[in-house]
Design a protein around this motif. Structure first.
Motif, PDB file in Angstrom:
ATOM      1  N   HIS A  15      -3.492  24.781   0.973  1.00  0.00           N
ATOM      2  CA  HIS A  15      -3.385  25.078   2.411  1.00  0.00           C
ATOM      3  C   HIS A  15      -3.375  23.822   3.278  1.00  0.00           C
ATOM      4  O   HIS A  15      -3.477  23.908   4.510  1.00  0.00           O
ATOM      5  N   GLY A  16      -3.226  22.655   2.669  1.00  0.00           N
ATOM      6  CA  GLY A  16      -3.185  21.406   3.441  1.00  0.00           C
ATOM      7  C   GLY A  16      -1.858  21.232   4.152  1.00  0.00           C
ATOM      8  O   GLY A  16      -0.789  21.536   3.596  1.00  0.00           O
ATOM      9  N   GLU A  17      -1.919  20.749   5.373  1.00  0.00           N
ATOM     10  CA  GLU A  17      -0.710  20.478   6.151  1.00  0.00           C
ATOM     11  C   GLU A  17      -0.388  18.982   6.100  1.00  0.00           C
ATOM     12  O   GLU A  17      -1.060  18.204   5.414  1.00  0.00           O
ATOM     13  N   THR A  35       0.853  -1.184   0.000  1.00  0.00           N
ATOM     14  CA  THR A  35       0.000   0.000   0.000  1.00  0.00           C
ATOM     15  C   THR A  35       0.889   1.233   0.000  1.00  0.00           C
ATOM     16  O   THR A  35       1.795   1.353   0.832  1.00  0.00           O
ATOM     17  N   THR A  36       0.660   2.125  -0.955  1.00  0.00           N
ATOM     18  CA  THR A  36       1.453   3.347  -1.068  1.00  0.00           C
ATOM     19  C   THR A  36       0.645   4.521  -0.533  1.00  0.00           C
ATOM     20  O   THR A  36      -0.517   4.711  -0.906  1.00  0.00           O
ATOM     21  N   VAL A  37       1.264   5.300   0.351  1.00  0.00           N
ATOM     22  CA  VAL A  37       0.601   6.430   0.991  1.00  0.00           C
ATOM     23  C   VAL A  37       1.366   7.695   0.611  1.00  0.00           C
ATOM     24  O   VAL A  37       2.545   7.840   0.946  1.00  0.00           O
ATOM     25  N   VAL A  38       0.700   8.619  -0.088  1.00  0.00           N
ATOM     26  CA  VAL A  38       1.385   9.774  -0.683  1.00  0.00           C
ATOM     27  C   VAL A  38       0.959  11.078  -0.012  1.00  0.00           C
ATOM     28  O   VAL A  38      -0.236  11.348   0.148  1.00  0.00           O
ATOM     29  N   ASP A  39       1.936  11.876   0.343  1.00  0.00           N
ATOM     30  CA  ASP A  39       1.718  13.201   0.929  1.00  0.00           C
ATOM     31  C   ASP A  39       1.094  14.125  -0.124  1.00  0.00           C
ATOM     32  O   ASP A  39       1.651  14.311  -1.211  1.00  0.00           O
ATOM     33  N   ALA A  40      -0.056  14.693   0.190  1.00  0.00           N
ATOM     34  CA  ALA A  40      -0.721  15.634  -0.726  1.00  0.00           C
ATOM     35  C   ALA A  40      -0.832  17.011  -0.104  1.00  0.00           C
ATOM     36  O   ALA A  40      -1.688  17.815  -0.485  1.00  0.00           O
ATOM     37  N   SER A  41       0.034  17.322   0.860  1.00  0.00           N
ATOM     38  CA  SER A  41       0.004  18.640   1.493  1.00  0.00           C
ATOM     39  C   SER A  41       0.411  19.707   0.477  1.00  0.00           C
ATOM     40  O   SER A  41       0.978  19.409  -0.578  1.00  0.00           O
ATOM     41  N   SER A  42       0.121  20.954   0.794  1.00  0.00           N
ATOM     42  CA  SER A  42       0.332  22.045  -0.170  1.00  0.00           C
ATOM     43  C   SER A  42       1.786  22.190  -0.594  1.00  0.00           C
ATOM     44  O   SER A  42       2.070  22.626  -1.716  1.00  0.00           O
ATOM     45  N   SER A  43       2.720  21.792   0.279  1.00  0.00           N
ATOM     46  CA  SER A  43       4.140  21.937  -0.057  1.00  0.00           C
ATOM     47  C   SER A  43       4.556  21.033  -1.212  1.00  0.00           C
ATOM     48  O   SER A  43       5.602  21.247  -1.836  1.00  0.00           O
ATOM     49  N   MET A  44       3.757  20.009  -1.529  1.00  0.00           N
ATOM     50  CA  MET A  44       4.067  19.155  -2.668  1.00  0.00           C
ATOM     51  C   MET A  44       3.865  19.889  -3.991  1.00  0.00           C
ATOM     52  O   MET A  44       4.237  19.392  -5.045  1.00  0.00           O
ATOM     53  N   GLY A  45       3.286  21.076  -3.934  1.00  0.00           N
ATOM     54  CA  GLY A  45       3.106  21.883  -5.144  1.00  0.00           C
ATOM     55  C   GLY A  45       4.284  22.778  -5.438  1.00  0.00           C
ATOM     56  O   GLY A  45       4.291  23.495  -6.452  1.00  0.00           O
ATOM     57  N   PHE A  76      -2.702  11.699   1.770  1.00  0.00           N
ATOM     58  CA  PHE A  76      -2.958  12.335   3.068  1.00  0.00           C
ATOM     59  C   PHE A  76      -2.524  13.781   3.073  1.00  0.00           C
ATOM     60  O   PHE A  76      -1.660  14.207   2.318  1.00  0.00           O
ATOM     61  N   SER A  77      -3.172  14.526   3.934  1.00  0.00           N
ATOM     62  CA  SER A  77      -2.822  15.917   4.231  1.00  0.00           C
ATOM     63  C   SER A  77      -3.340  16.166   5.641  1.00  0.00           C
ATOM     64  O   SER A  77      -2.858  15.525   6.581  1.00  0.00           O
ATOM     65  N   THR A  78      -4.336  17.034   5.792  1.00  0.00           N
ATOM     66  CA  THR A  78      -5.034  17.189   7.079  1.00  0.00           C
ATOM     67  C   THR A  78      -6.527  17.330   6.788  1.00  0.00           C
ATOM     68  O   THR A  78      -6.940  18.041   5.865  1.00  0.00           O
TER      69      THR A  78
END
Length: 589
Positions: A475-477, A385-395, A431-433
């Protein structure tokens, strides 16, 4: 001509400038070690290179752990040195040689275990690189190469004739892929996780496949096919040849008509066949990987002066004319690009097979690591299972690239997806918040078999679409801790026996969710959930220079996994394969 006609002398003399470069490096390494143990001039005056007719009463002992194929040759040289009273600094040189599989020594040294040997001669520098790349490892210092043997495909005569040997030449992908797919022959290999010949051939096949469309998928499919005809060692592999000379054989004993084998192993088999059929040897036209037998000091800083000089004395002895003849008698090359014609012929080679075409970079760390990672996830079948950070800093846009971290991450994930077969089970979370009420995560594609469903609606197609659709949350953390715990609980609960189970978490930052559990609480919970009998290693990859590799490594190690940091998202695929290889090697499955 008969089947043992001598190779073409003109072709045998072809030189490869990369080999010469390695010789220069070897010479520099030798000079460096002479300096370390007291200086070249001092070594000569002290008798480091002396041959005496008699010895003093005391002796200097060194112990050598050598790959089982070359151990008899080194033992013969050591015994000859004792008979001739060879000395180091005026003391009798006494060298003990023990045959030990290279992968076992590499595992021991990589774990930092205290060694009872001063010198190690594995069959490939790939093992030395693996040890040297481990932070807790016992120090190893490679000084040069004592012999070599190219890797090719040994074939029973009836099958070789059907393939057009020796006039027709093949690339690695043609030999290993097309002929197998057409059921012209069954190809066997020693386990690449244990065997250098299997590993280097697999790395070459993977590298060649990378240059064609859908190459990763083809290489993975080939690895899957090879895995059905895999043995633990060359000895066991040779036992799978047909015994009746028919070339047909049956499943189990006698199931293979072709083997990935070193020239030296084919030479030894043909010499000892005792009336049985000899093997013909294909040298792929895109080059043969080389077993290079590096002479390696073990814990050089811990060696005494006498041990260091004696180890160097034995190395210089191996470069002299008489000891080199011992190596040739046992089927090893002492000049990689200009082999003895009789050696090649006895191994089953014949012109126009390109037996002098050597791949000097076949044991490169990157190629070997990727091949091992692909083998691990392909052969065992994976549930990941792959879990990827989608917080705003990934932009954030990458410098000198124009793409965002998320853009490059998606490309790496799609590249990784191509290496899995339809039997593997893969899923995706992001994930993000507060993505789903109070939850920091959302399940985009549940973990299921890639080959499940119809083509357009298959799991592979769903994942491909989901990877491409990933976008940073405005704006996701970074809700790292709660997400990791939830995903790990799910991975443990859905554990699939007989597969390589793992959880992969990709993040570009530290936890920034003030309402989440703490790091210490997360580690405690992960330790409670981790079960050695049902292992699910967490592979945590910190993306970007601002990420905290120490944090993700600490979290991952609570499960038996590991954490890594990559400065660029383009490095994710290689990092995943490296971590999967390490976890797969330690897994009891």
């Amino acid at each position: 001509m008969g089947r043992h006609s001598l190779p073409d002398a003109r072709r045998a003399g072809i030189a490869d400038p990369r080999i010469r470069a390695r010789r220069r490096n070897t010479a520099l390494a030798t000079a460096l070690v002479l300096t370390v143990v007291g200086g070249t001039a001092a070594a000569v005056h002290a008798g480091l290179f002396s041959l005496a007719s008699s010895c003093e009463d005391d002796v200097v002992h060194i112990q050598v752990a050598a790959s089982p194929d070359i151990a008899p040759a080194l033992r013969a040289v050591a015994e000859d040195a004792r008979d001739k009273n060879v000395t180091s600094d005026g003391r009798c040189l006494d060298v003990g040689v023990t045959a030990r599989d290279s992968y076992e020594v590499a595992a021991s040294l990589g774990a930092g275990e205290k060694s009872d040997v001063q010198v190690w001669v594995p069959d490939s520098d790939a093992w030395v690189q693996r040890v040297a790349g481990t932070s807790a490892a016992t120090p190893v210092t490679s000084l040069g190469n004592v012999a070599s043997s190219p890797v090719g495909v040994a074939v029973v005569p009836s099958a070789a004739k059907a393939l057009g040997w020796p006039a027709k030449t093949y690339t690695w992908t043609e030999l290993a892929g097309d002929t197998t797919a057409a059921k012209k022959l069954r190809l066997g290999t020693a386990d690449p996780a244990r065997s250098s010949s299997g590993l280097l051939a697999l790395a070459r096949i993977s590298a060649a496949a990378a240059g064609v469309k859908d190459g990763d998928v083809r290489a993975a499919a080939l690895a899957k096919t090879l895995s059905r005809h895999t043995s633990d060692s060359d000895t066991e592999l040779l036992a799978t040849l047909p015994q009746d000379g028919s070339g047909g054989g049956r499943e189990g004993s006698g199931s293979n008509q072709a083997l990935i084998l070193s020239e030296q192993a084919a030479f030894a088999h043909n010499r000892a066949r005792d009336g049985g059929q000899a093997l013909d040897l294909f040298y792929p036209k895109d080059g043969s990987p080389l077993l290079d037998y590096p002479y390696t000091l073990v814990d050089e800083p811990g060696l005494s002066t006498d041990e260091g000089r004696a180890a160097l004395r034995f190395m210089t002895l191996l470069g002299e004319a008489a000891p080199r003849q011992f190596l040739r008698v046992f089927g090893f090359r002492t000049d990689a690009e200009s082999p003895a014609a009789t050696l090649v012929a006895e191994a089953g080679g014949r012109s126009p097979q390109p037996y002098a075409r050597i791949l000097a970079d076949s044991a490169s760390k990157g190629a070997v690591q990727e091949a091992l990672g692909m083998w691990t996830i392909t052969v065992e079948s994976a549930r990941i299972t792959t879990v990827v950070d989608a917080s705003s800093s990934m932009g954030v846009t990458l410098p000198d690239d124009g793409r965002s971290r998320m853009d490059v991450t998606k490309e790496s994930l799609l590249q990784a997806l191509a290496t899995f077969t339809d039997e593997d089970e893969i899923g995706l979370w992001k994930f993000s918040t507060k993505l789903d009420g109070d939850k920091d995560y959302r399940v985009l594609v549940p973990t299921e078999r890639l080959g499940g469903g119809k083509k357009k609606g298959s799991q592979r197609a769903k994942l491909t679409a989901a990877f491409k659709s990933l976008k940073p949350v405005p704006h996701g953390e970074t809700g790292l801790y709660d997400t990791t715990l939830a995903a790990y609980k799910e991975a443990v609960a859905s554990y699939a026996k007989g597969r390589f189970n793992a959880l992969v978490v990709l993040t570009d930052g530290v936890n920034r969710d003030p309402g989440s559990i703490s790091r210490s609480e997360l580690i405690t919970e992960l330790q409670k959930l981790a079960d050695p009998e049902r292992p699910v290693p967490l592979i945590a990859i910190a993306v970007g220079p601002e990420s905290d590799r120490q944090e993700v490594d600490q979290i991952a190690r609570a499960t038996g996994g590991s954490g890594q940091r990559v400065n660029e998202p383009s490095q994710i695929h290689a990092a995943m394969l490296k971590a999967i290889t390490a976890a797969g090697t330690s897994s009891p499955n």
